[in-house]
Scaffold this active site. Structure first.
Site, PDB file in Angstrom:
ATOM      1  CB  VAL A   1      37.425  19.647  36.773  1.00  0.00           C
ATOM      2  CG1 VAL A   1      36.606  21.022  37.291  1.00  0.00           C
ATOM      3  CG2 VAL A   1      36.829  18.759  36.445  1.00  0.00           C
TER       4      VAL A   1
ATOM      5  N   GLY B   1      40.131  24.029  33.835  1.00  0.00           N
ATOM      6  CA  GLY B   1      40.768  24.550  32.591  1.00  0.00           C
ATOM      7  C   GLY B   1      42.003  25.383  33.048  1.00  0.00           C
TER       8      GLY B   1
ATOM      9  N   GLY C   1      36.912  14.781  24.285  1.00  0.00           N
ATOM     10  CA  GLY C   1      35.618  15.032  23.520  1.00  0.00           C
ATOM     11  C   GLY C   1      36.035  15.272  21.942  1.00  0.00           C
TER      12      GLY C   1
ATOM     13  CB  SER D   1      54.247  44.871  27.311  1.00  0.00           C
ATOM     14  OG  SER D   1      54.154  45.709  26.139  1.00  0.00           O
TER      15      SER D   1
ATOM     16  CD  GLU E   1      47.694  39.690  35.740  1.00  0.00           C
ATOM     17  OE1 GLU E   1      46.549  40.084  35.874  1.00  0.00           O
ATOM     18  OE2 GLU E   1      47.900  38.291  35.961  1.00  0.00           O
TER      19      GLU E   1
ATOM     20  CG  ASP F   1      40.078  31.610  25.948  1.00  0.00           C
ATOM     21  OD1 ASP F   1      39.481  32.717  26.216  1.00  0.00           O
ATOM     22  OD2 ASP F   1      41.252  31.345  26.528  1.00  0.00           O
TER      23      ASP F   1
ATOM     24  CG  LEU G   1      38.879  38.812  29.097  1.00  0.00           C
ATOM     25  CD1 LEU G   1      37.727  39.956  29.179  1.00  0.00           C
ATOM     26  CD2 LEU G   1      40.131  39.020  29.910  1.00  0.00           C
TER      27      LEU G   1
ATOM     28  CG  HIS H   1      32.675  59.275  53.378  1.00  0.00           C
ATOM     29  ND1 HIS H   1      33.561  59.584  52.566  1.00  0.00           N
ATOM     30  CD2 HIS H   1      33.105  59.872  54.417  1.00  0.00           C
ATOM     31  CE1 HIS H   1      34.784  60.411  52.982  1.00  0.00           C
ATOM     32  NE2 HIS H   1      34.154  60.573  54.270  1.00  0.00           N
TER      33      HIS H   1
END
Lengths: 462, 571
Positions: free
Chosen positions: B116, B118, B195, B262, B268, B403, B410, B539
């Site tokens: 679970v 992914g 599945g 890149s 990252e 995907d 994403l 602020h």
């Protein structure tokens, strides 16, 4: 001549032989009479050597060579070495000129068996000088071919075969393309910043790769255009209460010092009477001999008898017995410290050694030392005697086995064996060594030898 | 109940950067260009290599009796259903869909053949955030200059590789169990196995060596995700030539690592590796690094994230062959010129990370049983995520999110698509506005974006005949950023001066990934600049960077006379 390596001429490659046969096709020569043009390869002078620099050719093109004669001086990552010939013949063509660098295993010259073949060899050198990779590639084949021959043919080929195997293992894969420079990204960046030519830097990283610290080390020696000579380096322009970042050299020193903490060191001290040495010094001082040179010479002669003290531990698993005795001597220079190296201090006579020392010190002050002039030391001397320091201990520079701290020679009251009290000049020396390779007894024996040499210094002048 | 669900979903929905280098996006839709990490070359793959997964190819297995029996009735859908909704794949997309389905009162099951969570939770954004958290701290502690400016004194910072690796692994397990528990607590059935669609509204699932089970559902969502894409010629051994899957385990920190690509993933990892002491060489097929980003942001990012670090790069080259290290030889990378295809260079490095994007994981799904053919592995869908068959018709009751459809790779996009599908099947039409989905790259500092880049906006403007305005603010003027001594950064707003519409926002700077949501929400809700500029920001906070950004935009007077914009615009 103990340092003359017994490598050099390898059997000609199959490619060359094939080419020469096809060249003489049609003349219906018998197989025996094939042209004998051999290649002279860059030998692997140490296990870490990946490329070598030609210091000088001792023979010129066309010169006749006899077996065992030295032909070329090669500078490896550790020292300069003579390379001698295994075969008779004529030096037909020099493929890598003096000052040039060639990867281990690549051809640096051609050797013709007869005078007649010189021209032919020259032609070949032109055609094959730009096919270095080919030569390297064929090396394994050559080994395979030669190996089964050994039991049958025996004799001559067997030695070169064994050499070929060791050469093969030391070949840097990156050098297959010829003269490529393999440097890590940061090393490249630093080289650009510090204006260091990577071609002149000897890599100490994996597989001979140039890493950042190599560039930093090189930068210390290369005069950086941006730093004009300071007229008064003595004036301590130190502003109290400030934090001043390290210079590149100081950074390198700092890193080396921290790195030294990973080596298990111990120290052994000895008091040596120097009356005889002082007398000798007085006598030959006028000839330009310095005390540093004398001490280096004495140390080197003692090291000849105790090679283990001249060894080091590179990987934690083995002794690396250095083939030459290179005495590095710590010198304080403006804002730092550098260790110019007196190479082959055991072989060079005291007068030459003294001249060499002067030259090195001048270069060090001018920041013009070349890497091989400061990073090839196998044993280090640090002398604070001139400041009146009577004893101290030194930190072992990484990559070497031992360093000797030398104190001042001072008149002392000494009780002699025969019950008298006398005045003698004595100096204290203190050796710091890597206990992985050098044990207490080794140092003790070495110091005893050194004391003998210093106390009876006639050998120092030959 | 609701609060539990909230808490649990909060974390996994954090940005899922790892899918962002979709190779497919570039051609399908211009708006997606910015997410496209890399090379056109990547489109050339035919058979996808599945490096890791629990999925097996069913075509190679003997069909069980049960399956063949059920196959007879393939033509006619069942009359009563086991579930209202079945989701294949329990990644972030499937999880988001499941939670929303339960909220809508649907009886829901989720099928998972692996673990679970992914990619995102197990091999993607979650563990990478753990590594990046470490790298950020290391970077800070190692920056003497930075520390000194704050008046801090820190002795040499060091790290324990295994400790760092454990942190990443522990985080993944924790988020995984959160995800699992949140679904269990809500009554989502978690069906274990691979599945496969066997017919309309019918799915079988099962593990190797166990009998298959057949379940029926009114609606089915495919959410099987993706795997790292490895171009041909590259031999991945998992030790010296690795993908993000391996890199996240941090089994070693090589002295010198080449990163192929890149985009987000590569960038990252370069942040992680350089902070831990590695030197990095980027290999990029396009002519510039970070090709997916707004050019101005990319330029600044290069100045901050690449140039001062121990990184060099080769652009405009393909790595045609990468051989793992063996027999004492290093990793050897052969480069060819991307245009002339001539050999360019050979690199010898200690390790290579393949970050050339991700490939959909849709093999063995049984799509042939519903007459669907994938396109380069992606499941074709319409704007409502409805699956399209070979004849161009919609397959009823079958959806594909995340995907696997390649619209926007994403994690949070997958989740949003899942929620959109649930809305539709529960009777409310919904079309997701992909232009409102933010993306982030968690380097130090971070990069984030939403909407169009400046070149994309200008292209659109030329086509549609409107003017484009650009406003910029610097982090250097922000009190909070200066207090943190992190003034390096830029926020950029691309908008229409004629009506005040926000076209895109790009941020490079401290906490950029968190700051982007004010802009993405504004785009999603259709808020115009003339309205949002009156919103008040505390602020001193970093969000004042955006406040200032909106205030510096020059919206024409004509637009101001209009009242607040009424309807959210969906694209």
């Amino acid at each position: 001549m103990a340092n003359v390596l017994q490598t050099s001429f390898l059997p000609s490659t199959s490619s060359l032989r094939r080419r020469s046969i096809s060249g003489s096709k049609g003349k219906s020569q018998s197989l025996q009479v094939k042209a004998k043009i051999r290649e002279i390869f860059m030998p692997a002078l140490s296990s870490t050597m990946t490329e070598g620099k030609i210091v000088s050719w001792m023979k010129s093109e066309g010169d006749k060579l006899s077996k065992g004669e030295s032909v070329v001086v090669v500078e490896s990552d550790k020292a300069d070495m003579d390379v001698e010939s295994f075969h008779e013949g004529f030096l037909a063509a020099i493929m890598v000129e003096e000052g040039g660098v060639a990867p281990v295993g690549s051809a640096i010259a051609l050797l013709a068996e007869t005078e007649d073949e010189i021209a032919e060899a020259k032609a070949k050198s032109q055609s094959s000088s730009n096919s270095t990779p080919q030569v390297v590639e064929e090396k394994p084949k050559q080994i395979e071919e030669a190996a089964p021959d050994v039991p049958a043919a025996a004799a001559a080929p067997s030695v070169p075969v064994a050499k070929a195997v060791t050469l093969g293992s030391a070949v840097h894969p990156a050098s297959e393309g010829g003269k490529r420079i393999v440097a890590s990204p940061y090393a490249k960046k630093l080289a650009k910043e510090l204006k260091v030519d990577l071609g002149t830097v000897v890599g100490s990283g994996p597989l001979g790769r140039i890493v950042a610290k190599d560039v930093e080390a090189a930068a210390v020696a290369v005069p950086v255009a941006a730093s004009p000579a300071k007229p008064d380096p003595v004036a301590p322009g130190i502003e109290l209460g400030t934090v001043v970042p390290f210079t590149t050299m100081q950074g390198a020193v700092s890193r080396n010092m921290v790195e030294s903490l990973s080596v298990p060191t111990f120290r052994v001290g000895y008091t040596i009477t120097t009356n005889a040495l002082d007398a000798l010094y007085k006598k030959i001082k006028s000839k330009g001999v310095t005390m540093t040179a004398l001490l280096a010479k004495a140390t080197a002669l003692a090291l000849v008898q105790h090679p283990v003290v001249n060894s080091c531990c590179r990987d934690g698993n083995s002794f690396t017995y250095n083939s030459s005795i290179n005495i590095a001597v710590a010198v304080a220079i403006d804002g730092g410290l550098i260790t110019p190296v007196l190479q082959d201090a055991d072989k060079v006579d005291i007068y030459t050694l003294s001249r060499k020392w002067k030259e090195l010190v001048d270069k060090a002050r001018a920041k013009q030392l070349q890497p091989h002039e400061y990073n090839t030391g196998t044993f280090t001397l640090s002398n604070l005697g001139m400041f009146g320091v009577d004893r101290f201990d030194a930190i072992l520079p990484p990559g070497t086995g031992a360093i000797m701290a030398v104190g001042a020679s001072q008149p002392s009251v000494v009780a002699s064996m025969d019950g008298r009290i006398g005045m003698k000049n004595q100096m204290q020396v203190n050796v710091t060594a890597d206990h992985r390779v050098i044990y207490g007894a080794d140092l003790a024996a070495f110091l005893q030898t050194l004391a003998k040499i210093v106390e009876d210094p006639k050998d120092l002048t030959f | 109940m609701h609060s539990i669900c909230f808490q649990a979903t909060g974390v996994p929905r954090s940005n899922y950067i790892f899918d962002s280098c979709s190779p497919a996006l570039a051609i399908s839709k211009p708006i997606n260009l910015r997410f496209c990490g890399l090379r056109k070359e990547a489109f050339g793959f035919s058979g996808l290599t599945h490096s890791s997964s629990g999925r097996v190819r069913f075509s190679s297995r003997g069909h069980s009796k049960k399956v063949s029996a059920s196959a007879e009735s393939n033509g006619s859908p069942p009359k009563s259903f086991d579930y209202d909704l079945i989701i294949i794949g329990a990644g972030v997309g499937g999880h988001g869909a499941a939670l929303h389905a339960v909220e809508k009162g649907l009886k829901t099951a989720i099928i998972e053949g692996d673990v679970v969570g992914g990619t995102c939770v197990n091999r993607g954004c979650v563990p990478s955030k753990a590594l990046l958290a470490v790298s950020g701290k290391m970077r800070e502690l190692q920056s003497e200059h930075h520390m000194k400016a704050l008046g801090l004194q820190v002795s040499a910072a060091g790290y324990d590789r295994q400790g760092v690796a454990d942190h990443a692994n522990n985080l993944a397990s924790k988020i995984r169990s959160n995800l699992t528990n949140s679904m269990k607590a809500l009554g989502v059935d978690i069906l274990t196995g691979v599945g496969t669609i066997v017919g309309p509204q019918k799915v079988k699932y099962g593990k190797v060596g166990f009998p298959d089970n057949i379940v029926t559902a009114k609606n089915i969502i495919i959410a099987t995700g993706s795997v790292p894409f490895v171009p041909k010629g590259i031999e991945v051994d998992g030790k010296t030539v690795i993908t993000s899957d391996h890199a996240l385990k941090l089994e070693s920190v090589p002295d010198w690592i080449a990163i192929v690509g890149s985009g987000y993933i590569g960038l990252e990892f370069s942040d992680v590796y350089t902070a831990l002491g590695s030197e990095v060489t980027f290999i990029e097929a396009l002519d510039q690094l970070m090709p997916g980003f707004d050019p101005e942001i990319g330029k600044l990012a290069q100045r901050v994230l690449i140039n001062p670090r121990k990184i060099d790069y080769h652009t405009g080259v393909f790595a045609t062959k990468i051989t793992p290290a063996k027999d004492g030889k290093p990793v050897i990378i052969e480069l060819i010129d991307a245009k002339t295809k001539e050999p360019k260079d050979t690199l010898e490095v200690d390790a290579a990370l393949i970050a050339t994007g991700r490939a959909p994981f849709t093999n063995g799904l049984g799509l042939e049983n519903v007459n669907v053919v994938t396109q380069r592995g992606f499941v074709p869908v319409d704007e409502r995520m409805r699956v399209i068959d070979t004849n161009g018709n919609l397959v009823p009751h079958l959806y594909c999110i995340g995907d696997a459809n390649g619209k926007m790779m994403l994690a949070h996009a997958a989740s949003a698509q899942g929620i959109s599908v649930v809305e539709q099947v529960t009777g409310r039409d919904h079309v997701l506005n992909h232009l409102s989905i933010p993306a982030a790259c968690f380097t130090h500092p971070e990069i984030s974006m939403v909407g169009l880049t400046e070149p994309q906006a200008r292209e659109k403007a030329q086509k549609e005949g409107f003017e484009v305005g650009v406003a910029k603010t610097s982090f250097k003027a922000n009190t909070k950023a200066l207090a943190e001594n992190e003034g390096e950064g830029l926020a950029k707003l691309i908008y229409r001066p004629d009506n005040g519409e926000i076209l895109g926002v790009h941020i490079f700077g401290l906490h950029a990934a968190d700051l982007i949501h004010e802009a993405s929400n504004a785009i999603a809700l259709g808020t115009r600049i003339q309205d949002i500029k009156f919103a008040v920001h505390a602020h001193p906070t970093l969000s004042e960077v955006l406040d200032e950004l909106f205030k510096s935009a020059k919206v024409k007077a004509a637009a101001l006379s209009h009242g607040p914009v009424s309807e959210p615009v969906a694209v």
